[in-house]
Design a protein around this motif. Sequence first.
Motif, PDB file in Angstrom:
ATOM      1  N   PRO B   7       1.146  -1.037   0.033  1.00  0.00           N
ATOM      2  CA  PRO B   7      -0.273  -0.321  -0.366  1.00  0.00           C
ATOM      3  C   PRO B   7       0.859   1.298  -0.215  1.00  0.00           C
ATOM      4  O   PRO B   7       0.644   2.268   0.016  1.00  0.00           O
ATOM      5  N   ASP B   8       1.822   1.338   0.784  1.00  0.00           N
ATOM      6  CA  ASP B   8       2.622   2.513   0.487  1.00  0.00           C
ATOM      7  C   ASP B   8       3.783   2.534  -1.192  1.00  0.00           C
ATOM      8  O   ASP B   8       3.844   3.640  -1.412  1.00  0.00           O
ATOM      9  N   LYS B   9       3.457   2.021  -1.762  1.00  0.00           N
ATOM     10  CA  LYS B   9       3.588   2.355  -3.620  1.00  0.00           C
ATOM     11  C   LYS B   9       2.522   2.802  -4.182  1.00  0.00           C
ATOM     12  O   LYS B   9       1.324   2.227  -4.281  1.00  0.00           O
ATOM     13  N   LEU B  10       3.203   3.334  -5.391  1.00  0.00           N
ATOM     14  CA  LEU B  10       1.894   4.410  -5.969  1.00  0.00           C
ATOM     15  C   LEU B  10       0.769   2.792  -7.009  1.00  0.00           C
ATOM     16  O   LEU B  10       0.257   3.144  -7.051  1.00  0.00           O
ATOM     17  N   ALA B  13      -1.750   1.570  -5.299  1.00  0.00           N
ATOM     18  CA  ALA B  13      -3.102   3.536  -4.875  1.00  0.00           C
ATOM     19  C   ALA B  13      -3.501   3.195  -6.126  1.00  0.00           C
ATOM     20  O   ALA B  13      -4.843   4.304  -6.210  1.00  0.00           O
ATOM     21  N   ILE B  14      -3.046   2.774  -7.631  1.00  0.00           N
ATOM     22  CA  ILE B  14      -3.721   3.740  -8.435  1.00  0.00           C
ATOM     23  C   ILE B  14      -4.451   2.803  -9.121  1.00  0.00           C
ATOM     24  O   ILE B  14      -5.963   2.244  -9.599  1.00  0.00           O
ATOM     25  N   LEU B  15      -4.192   1.448  -8.488  1.00  0.00           N
ATOM     26  CA  LEU B  15      -5.113  -0.048  -8.758  1.00  0.00           C
ATOM     27  C   LEU B  15      -6.533   0.310  -8.248  1.00  0.00           C
ATOM     28  O   LEU B  15      -7.497   0.287  -8.855  1.00  0.00           O
ATOM     29  N   ALA B  16      -5.876   0.627  -6.665  1.00  0.00           N
ATOM     30  CA  ALA B  16      -6.639   1.013  -5.981  1.00  0.00           C
ATOM     31  C   ALA B  16      -8.082   1.789  -6.468  1.00  0.00           C
ATOM     32  O   ALA B  16      -9.546   1.543  -5.999  1.00  0.00           O
ATOM     33  N   ASN B  17      -7.674   2.501  -6.919  1.00  0.00           N
ATOM     34  CA  ASN B  17      -8.429   4.237  -7.755  1.00  0.00           C
ATOM     35  C   ASN B  17      -9.457   3.475  -8.487  1.00  0.00           C
ATOM     36  O   ASN B  17     -10.495   4.037  -8.779  1.00  0.00           O
ATOM     37  N   ILE B  18      -8.683   2.671  -9.176  1.00  0.00           N
ATOM     38  CA  ILE B  18      -9.695   2.420 -10.733  1.00  0.00           C
ATOM     39  C   ILE B  18     -10.572   1.455 -10.015  1.00  0.00           C
ATOM     40  O   ILE B  18     -11.468   1.220 -10.686  1.00  0.00           O
ATOM     41  N   LEU B  19     -10.356   0.707  -9.305  1.00  0.00           N
ATOM     42  CA  LEU B  19     -11.308  -0.551  -9.092  1.00  0.00           C
ATOM     43  C   LEU B  19     -12.340   0.758  -8.165  1.00  0.00           C
ATOM     44  O   LEU B  19     -13.749   1.114  -8.180  1.00  0.00           O
TER      45      LEU B  19
END
Lengths: 433, 433
Positions: B7-10, B13-19
């Motif tokens: 969770p510290d990596k971009l 974050a980006i995959l999580a935000n896409i979902l």
Amino acid sequence: VGATPNPDKLGHAILANILAGGFTGRVYPVNPKEDRILGLQAYPTVSSIPGDLDLVVVVVPAALVAGILREAAGKGARAGIVISGGFRESGRLDLEDELKAVVRQTGLRIVGPNCQGINYRPNRLCASWPLVTANGPMAVISQSGTVAATLAGWAVDEGFGITATVSLGNQVDVCETDLVEYFAGDPATRTIALYLEGARDGRRFVRAVRQTLPHKPIVVLKSGVTAGGQRAAASHTRSLAGRDEVFDGVCRQVGLIRAPNLEALYDYAKGSAALAHGVGPRVAVITSSGGSGILAVDEAERCGLSVPVFSPQVTAALREAHLPPNAILANPLDLTVCLAQDFERAVDVLVGCEAADYYLLIFGDPIPGATGMVQRLRERIGSRAAVSYLGGGEVEKEERLRLHAAGIPVFPTPERAIGGIRAAYLAGRGNKL
Amino acid sequence: VGATPNPDKLGHAILANILAGGFTGRVYPVNPKEDRILGLQAYPTVSSIPGDLDLVVVVVPAALVAGILREAAGKGARAGIVISGGFRESGRLDLEDELKAVVRQTGLRIVGPNCQGINYRPNRLCASWPLVTANGPMAVISQSGTVAATLAGWAVDEGFGITATVSLGNQVDVCETDLVEYFAGDPATRTIALYLEGARDGRRFVRAVRQTLPHKPIVVLKSGVTAGGQRAAASHTRSLAGRDEVFDGVCRQVGLIRAPNLEALYDYAKGSAALAHGVGPRVAVITSSGGSGILAVDEAERCGLSVPVFSPQVTAALREAHLPPNAILANPLDLTVCLAQDFERAVDVLVGCEAADYYLLIFGDPIPGATGMVQRLRERIGSRAAVSYLGGGEVEKEERLRLHAAGIPVFPTPERAIGGIRAAYLAGRGNKL
């Protein structure tokens, strides 16, 4: 006086705020129709209150105010806050003359009428609205109740806090100059923010400002700049705004720091309250966001500060500071993707080289551990670091509160941060760039 | 590509935000060391993904990017978003040339590298950070990821919303002009907010702007105004900022509305998205706060709008409108202590007299029922009313969300509200006052 259990009335809100604000003196609600209000025994008249009074707060129709003030003076009160409207602003100069007669004859000092009251945190008296209990270094003196409430609201939301807000209203007695004199000697106040439509006695105002400025900064938002604004100011507080160039010249001469708008008034107050004064015009900008750094430089150069090119020695020292590989070692120093300790290392190098007078740290992303880092820095370099935090979502909101609790000023944009730094610089230079 | 459970990596974050952003197409995380990420099956390479691709989002070290893009093109992808840094901005022009070769040889279109991605609400794809899901009328095109995130963050906090944010990064392929052209035809976008350090092809940029402006406004914050700012812009995006007077002249000629700072960019976008364009320069200011009204007048007159004195006929009509007894029947119309319906009655009278082109309602206290009132007004007078809400505490925060949900623009200070109105006026006048 005018306290009521009806929550839609001002007389309710003010009593509720006095109680919720933590005032520890005795409070006597006055209302002839009620026995108890907000849990306190109510009294039908001021005269029927047992014992002496210090202060009377009045929220009743204008025609009743003078009589109530006389009663309060008879009970030993030395001050009154008159919230009620319906005086000069409604053409009732006669009622205002009555208040002046009370002042003359009894020695009672009055704030108002037609005002939003006083909130003074050192004795926790919030005889005003909204309820604000966040203590901080800024005293607000305002010829507009809304301007005072707005500054206080921002200071609460951001955790920056206030020492006081005073809404002056029609100023039948106490005026902006009296309050400048008061806050000049108030130990809790580190900066005075003043919203002014006109000064009642220009000479006395200038004298008070001159005596205050060696000890603490005053920032001022003066409205009535344009012809239309002057017309409106004349209607609002019957102020004679005077020619704006004259006021502007006075500001420069005596060292009043003039804000161009409401947000700048807040920013300048924040910067001059929290940052060291007059250090120098050179700003080092250290940023995780290249674009934000450029905006800071543009604003700094527009307003008379400088973001100087670093010398080859400084650049060489930065090169050995183990900063992120993509960092641009210039001023602004763009750390790109970085951690809190990168900011710390960079500032340490710059301080070691005496490369700048003030340090603007721009966090353009959530930066974990930023508050602790800036606090450590401050122990080493003093109050010379301001923060602009933007694009940081929820992390940003939490960190802003923490940074302000630690006395470090945080601004929502790079441009506004530069405004805050400039105010601190001017505060130590007598407003001369 | 570069998705990770860390969770510290971009890449997380980006995959999580896409979902979390609600994208409904198929999503394939690529990471050779993981089987599953965020509940999805992961693939070791792009080539091993079953079926075709539309878009590839890349967050891996710079040296690997070109190869991955080629693989994606081989799987049918027509577009790539390259978040990864480490290209031109770190002196690796060679790696950037590789990306250009991919574009040339495969026809893949690339946003980035060294960017903060794209959030496009019409298809609910948040391939960026922070996560923003509030839909609104503003598309943000930015040469700074932080500037895009900041505008989006404000738009979320205030309930104003966005159609899109695009962070351009180094622009090896897609540039600001491509996106202006795109959003010109995007039905969800009512206004385009542009943060620019320099345009890659000035002539093409001007042509695209000229074609867009008849249909929708573009507001622009161009940095690199000062010598220091130009130096910094050259380091950041290697933009040749050019002489600022030239850019300023172009803005006036073609009708680009130029913002002086980051907050103004947001205000102008808000005003031009939500208010009717080019109605006229006359503003009626109706306020519960006298001081705030004066600040509005000063700012209006400074920026070329007018707050005209009402004719005797208008004043006579106001006198019969049953406004509060202490109201000052001028422009600004100071209602003093008042209710929402007082604002409504006042505006109705003014509209009946055709006394103004735009209406600025300033709520300087909590005003219950304000949102419903402004909505009713809008049904009668169209999108000609802006609100400034200040000093209103928690009520203000709730009402701001409600007003924005109803498409009515709300500004935190009178001065910023005037900026928003001015932008709407200029949008219909080709930036000519």
